[in-house]
Scaffold this motif. Sequence first.
Motif, PDB file in Angstrom:
ATOM      1  N   LEU A  92      -6.554  -5.050  -8.837  1.00 29.71           N
ATOM      2  CA  LEU A  92      -5.675  -6.224  -8.994  1.00 29.71           C
ATOM      3  C   LEU A  92      -4.261  -5.777  -9.386  1.00 29.71           C
ATOM      4  O   LEU A  92      -3.270  -6.338  -8.922  1.00 29.71           O
ATOM      5  CB  LEU A  92      -6.247  -7.184 -10.044  1.00 29.71           C
ATOM      6  CG  LEU A  92      -7.569  -7.869  -9.655  1.00 29.71           C
ATOM      7  CD1 LEU A  92      -8.156  -8.627 -10.854  1.00 29.71           C
ATOM      8  CD2 LEU A  92      -7.366  -8.833  -8.483  1.00 29.71           C
ATOM      9  N   PHE A 151      -2.587  -4.573  -6.252  1.00 23.39           N
ATOM     10  CA  PHE A 151      -2.155  -5.712  -5.427  1.00 23.39           C
ATOM     11  C   PHE A 151      -0.880  -6.312  -6.003  1.00 23.39           C
ATOM     12  O   PHE A 151       0.070  -6.616  -5.279  1.00 23.39           O
ATOM     13  CB  PHE A 151      -3.256  -6.772  -5.359  1.00 23.39           C
ATOM     14  CG  PHE A 151      -2.847  -7.999  -4.589  1.00 23.39           C
ATOM     15  CD1 PHE A 151      -2.692  -7.957  -3.219  1.00 23.39           C
ATOM     16  CD2 PHE A 151      -2.586  -9.200  -5.250  1.00 23.39           C
ATOM     17  CE1 PHE A 151      -2.293  -9.078  -2.501  1.00 23.39           C
ATOM     18  CE2 PHE A 151      -2.181 -10.328  -4.543  1.00 23.39           C
ATOM     19  CZ  PHE A 151      -2.037 -10.266  -3.169  1.00 23.39           C
ATOM     20  N   ASP A 152      -0.864  -6.450  -7.321  1.00 21.27           N
ATOM     21  CA  ASP A 152       0.324  -7.007  -7.980  1.00 21.27           C
ATOM     22  C   ASP A 152       1.548  -6.119  -7.758  1.00 21.27           C
ATOM     23  O   ASP A 152       2.663  -6.615  -7.603  1.00 21.27           O
ATOM     24  CB  ASP A 152       0.029  -7.157  -9.480  1.00 21.27           C
ATOM     25  CG  ASP A 152       1.083  -7.986 -10.186  1.00 21.27           C
ATOM     26  OD1 ASP A 152       1.427  -9.066  -9.658  1.00 21.27           O
ATOM     27  OD2 ASP A 152       1.570  -7.561 -11.239  1.00 21.27           O
ATOM     28  N   SER A 198       5.693  -6.137  -1.153  1.00 21.09           N
ATOM     29  CA  SER A 198       5.767  -7.003   0.030  1.00 21.09           C
ATOM     30  C   SER A 198       5.926  -8.468  -0.349  1.00 21.09           C
ATOM     31  O   SER A 198       5.239  -8.950  -1.241  1.00 21.09           O
ATOM     32  CB  SER A 198       4.490  -6.865   0.865  1.00 21.09           C
ATOM     33  OG  SER A 198       4.281  -5.515   1.194  1.00 21.09           O
ATOM     34  N   LYS A 227       1.914 -10.955   0.925  1.00 24.56           N
ATOM     35  CA  LYS A 227       0.702 -10.175   0.666  1.00 24.56           C
ATOM     36  C   LYS A 227      -0.415 -11.137   0.309  1.00 24.56           C
ATOM     37  O   LYS A 227      -0.198 -12.131  -0.376  1.00 24.56           O
ATOM     38  CB  LYS A 227       0.925  -9.134  -0.439  1.00 24.56           C
ATOM     39  CG  LYS A 227       1.436  -9.690  -1.753  1.00 24.56           C
ATOM     40  CD  LYS A 227       1.663  -8.575  -2.783  1.00 24.56           C
ATOM     41  CE  LYS A 227       2.208  -9.157  -4.087  1.00 24.56           C
ATOM     42  NZ  LYS A 227       2.481  -8.132  -5.104  1.00 24.56           N
ATOM     43  N   THR A 228      -1.600 -10.818   0.816  1.00 25.91           N
ATOM     44  CA  THR A 228      -2.768 -11.673   0.625  1.00 25.91           C
ATOM     45  C   THR A 228      -3.924 -10.803   0.161  1.00 25.91           C
ATOM     46  O   THR A 228      -4.161  -9.750   0.739  1.00 25.91           O
ATOM     47  CB  THR A 228      -3.160 -12.355   1.959  1.00 25.91           C
ATOM     48  OG1 THR A 228      -2.068 -13.155   2.406  1.00 25.91           O
ATOM     49  CG2 THR A 228      -4.384 -13.242   1.776  1.00 25.91           C
ATOM     50  N   LEU A 229      -4.598 -11.248  -0.875  1.00 26.50           N
ATOM     51  CA  LEU A 229      -5.802 -10.565  -1.351  1.00 26.50           C
ATOM     52  C   LEU A 229      -7.018 -11.354  -0.911  1.00 26.50           C
ATOM     53  O   LEU A 229      -7.077 -12.561  -1.148  1.00 26.50           O
ATOM     54  CB  LEU A 229      -5.768 -10.480  -2.879  1.00 26.50           C
ATOM     55  CG  LEU A 229      -6.995  -9.859  -3.554  1.00 26.50           C
ATOM     56  CD1 LEU A 229      -7.036  -8.355  -3.332  1.00 26.50           C
ATOM     57  CD2 LEU A 229      -6.998 -10.164  -5.054  1.00 26.50           C
ATOM     58  N   TRP A 232      -0.471 -16.389  -6.301  1.00 24.91           N
ATOM     59  CA  TRP A 232      -0.387 -15.254  -7.230  1.00 24.91           C
ATOM     60  C   TRP A 232       0.767 -15.406  -8.226  1.00 24.91           C
ATOM     61  O   TRP A 232       0.687 -14.955  -9.351  1.00 24.91           O
ATOM     62  CB  TRP A 232      -0.228 -13.979  -6.413  1.00 24.91           C
ATOM     63  CG  TRP A 232      -0.457 -12.707  -7.167  1.00 24.91           C
ATOM     64  CD1 TRP A 232       0.502 -11.790  -7.519  1.00 24.91           C
ATOM     65  CD2 TRP A 232      -1.707 -12.192  -7.641  1.00 24.91           C
ATOM     66  NE1 TRP A 232      -0.089 -10.732  -8.176  1.00 24.91           N
ATOM     67  CE2 TRP A 232      -1.442 -10.947  -8.266  1.00 24.91           C
ATOM     68  CE3 TRP A 232      -3.037 -12.654  -7.596  1.00 24.91           C
ATOM     69  CZ2 TRP A 232      -2.443 -10.171  -8.849  1.00 24.91           C
ATOM     70  CZ3 TRP A 232      -4.021 -11.874  -8.169  1.00 24.91           C
ATOM     71  CH2 TRP A 232      -3.722 -10.651  -8.790  1.00 24.91           C
ATOM     72  N   ALA A 275      -5.901 -14.848  -2.522  1.00 24.89           N
ATOM     73  CA  ALA A 275      -4.711 -14.888  -3.380  1.00 24.89           C
ATOM     74  C   ALA A 275      -3.504 -14.521  -2.535  1.00 24.89           C
ATOM     75  O   ALA A 275      -3.510 -13.500  -1.852  1.00 24.89           O
ATOM     76  CB  ALA A 275      -4.862 -13.910  -4.536  1.00 24.89           C
TER      77      ALA A 275
END
Lengths: 245, 245
Positions: free
Chosen positions: A205, A208-209, A213, A216-218, B194, B220
């Motif tokens: 996580l 990702f944070d 970009s 951005k998609t998780l 997010w 997310a």
Amino acid sequence: MHFTSEQRLDDGVLEREFTLGEIPGILWTPPSATAPAPLILIGPPPLGLRKMYPRLAGRARYYAAEYGFAAATIELPGSGDRPRWAAVEQARADLRRAMEAGEPVGDEIVDALVLPLVEKAAPEWRATLDVLLALPGLGGPVGYEGGVISIGIRLALAEPRIAAANLFAGSFVPATMFEEARRVTIPLQVLLQWDDEGNDRQAALDLFDAFGSKEKTLHANSGGHTGVPRFELDAGARFFARHLK
Amino acid sequence: MHFTSEQRLDDGVLEREFTLGEIPGILWTPPSATAPAPLILIGPPPLGLRKMYPRLAGRARYYAAEYGFAAATIELPGSGDRPRWAAVEQARADLRRAMEAGEPVGDEIVDALVLPLVEKAAPEWRATLDVLLALPGLGGPVGYEGGVISIGIRLALAEPRIAAANLFAGSFVPATMFEEARRVTIPLQVLLQWDDEGNDRQAALDLFDAFGSKEKTLHANSGGHTGVPRFELDAGARFFARHLK
């Protein structure tokens, strides 16, 4: 580049094995194409091309047959049939030992395992891209997807021909790669297995944070490391379809 | 149930406003259907039906025109044209005051705001479902999606006709609703912005973690509260298409 085998599969996809110098790889191209096909680089198979062939080919053939994308992958340095690489073997052994002993995996093990791979593999992928994009029927926009997320980060940052990346979250990301992640700007989709036994969820996580970009998609799914739901294959393809025009 | 207006829209979707007792609502049905259409309950519009009409209708019409789903929504107690509800108005004012003062929002404010709404709204949605499923052309499986996530949790847990839910992460989830979330077992997709200014990211991740469902997926996306990417509309529809057969 030398093609060493060629096979038309029952879905119409053409599968060709090749070597580029000492590096073996596989290229899948769609049954038919009117314009240059977008190319998906299917990121390095950490367990080796042969061992991961079913998974790699499954993704590649779906992309080619359903979306008209080409797809390619090459063997990692030190993996599969390529010459052993003592430094990386040593780092793998150290990692295994630490994990089996239930010890925390220190930064020095992670750095020793990942950084040399990134340094050696990223230029190989870029050189492969040079050759692939010169082939007839290729030359469209390029996406990257796959494991060994640090190599994905390096390529997303350093290779301007890569327009979008679909990355699989993994642990063991060196601190310096977090710094590179902050400078990535291309659209990203990141796949995370929420209950991955071998993966630090919070670290994933945090990574990702960190990505710089704007888009951005998780996609986080319940289940363990090998439990990625089947529907994510199509979600990945649709992500690329949005960005590789 | 009384239909108060009926309009065939330019995409072929039939939009009908109705009242069920004192509760206003809207039903959208697909241009044509051979079998009973799956029904998506588009969860309570916290700002009122009229104010949120464009967003609600945009989702509903996409589902109906592209996927052949029916969709319906009703007004929340105390919202829109429904009679004011003093207790909830008071809790809203307390919330606003705390947020404007930059104070932490206490559990007692959250409980006072959310729990009475859940207690009153959930039975209304279930009663609406009884009536909707008896209409000609409806009667297929049911999905739920939308805001006021606590109402979604209650319905996902308590209404066995709901087979899958696509929830929008929000803060202000009472502790008792976390307990209910642990007992939810239907497939879930959870949408999280997010960088949502008004949303506690960690609380949303904790709630996703708490859900008891074997199949749960978190989407997310970078961006603030109102920045949900357009492609999530189709991702929601595909989630329902997988589960509402």
